[in-house]
Design a protein around this motif. Structure first.
Motif: not given
Length: 237
Positions: A107-118
């Motif tokens: 899976a590809l993981a992303m920081n939650s704050d960055i995801f919410a911002s995007k």
């Protein structure tokens, strides 16, 4: 130190659908991770710190009912993402819900704050996440109806088919005990159904792994819910 990557591994339908510019923007924030069987990805009542875009892994959203180890509410594979509530501004999982890996894989993981911002930027990612949200809600409602109306054999077949679609392989790890947990039924019931499906030549269980040997036959043993959900995901994601 090498420069950040500007490419994203293919395999997740949401990310694959993004235009090149958005992919390049997201790529430095995505990290490839291996998810292991029964690994808990999101914890009951805890803050969501990481969003996962499955490539070959499959995970389940489960509800901790009474003394069970959790009953499956919905499944997430390469058609979607884990941590969807962040797109609604909710960063904490419900007190009785958790997310667990059911089929190991990448899976590809992303920081939650960055995801919410995007997602808040209103680009193609936002539009795709909204469409996936509709598909995810439909999956939950269809599964509720399925659990109430259809036989264990039909539900087992539906679950196996949807997982088969997501992993992209005829063989994947699965024990009858784990399948019983996902469906919220007793182990002997799953053992009986699995034996029937195996005798029919549709599947083969061996040492904690299942092989789909006759997909068309398994589709015939499933209820209509499989085709309903397949159509929804193909149309919206």
């Amino acid at each position: 130190m090498p420069p950040p990557s500007t490419s994203i591994p293919i395999g997740n339908r949401l990310l694959d659908s993004l235009p090149a510019a958005e992919k390049a923007d997201l790529a430095p924030h995505l990290e490839l991770e291996r998810l292991e069987l029964k690994e808990q990805l999101l914890t009951q009542g805890k803050r969501i710190y990481t969003v996962y875009f499955p490539l070959t892994a499959v995970a389940s959203l489960l509800n901790q009912v009474e003394d069970t180890e959790g009953v499956e509410i919905a499944t997430v594979g390469n058609e979607g993402l884990i941590g969807l509530s962040l797109s609604w501004g909710i960063d904490t999982l419900n007190p009785r819900e958790f997310v667990q890996c059911q089929v190991p894989g990448d899976a590809l993981a992303m920081n939650s704050d960055i995801f919410a911002s995007k997602v808040s930027e209103g680009g193609e990612l936002t539009w795709l996440v909204h469409r996936y949200t509709q598909a995810f809600v439909t999956q939950i409602s269809q599964q509720v109806a399925c659990n109430g109306l259809h036989s264990i054999e039909e539900r087992c077949s539906r679950w196996m088919l949807l997982t088969h679609d997501r992993v992209g392989s005829d063989e994947f790890p699965l024990t009858q005990e784990f399948l019983a947990q996902m469906l919220g039924v007793r182990r002997p019931s799953v053992t009986l159904v699995a034996g029937t499906l195996q005798q029919a030549g549709f599947i083969r269980f061996r040492r904690g792994r299942i092989t789909i040997t006759d997909r068309r036959g398994l589709e015939g043993a499933s209820c209509e819910c499989y085709h309903v959900l397949r159509e929804v995901f193909d149309r919206l994601v």
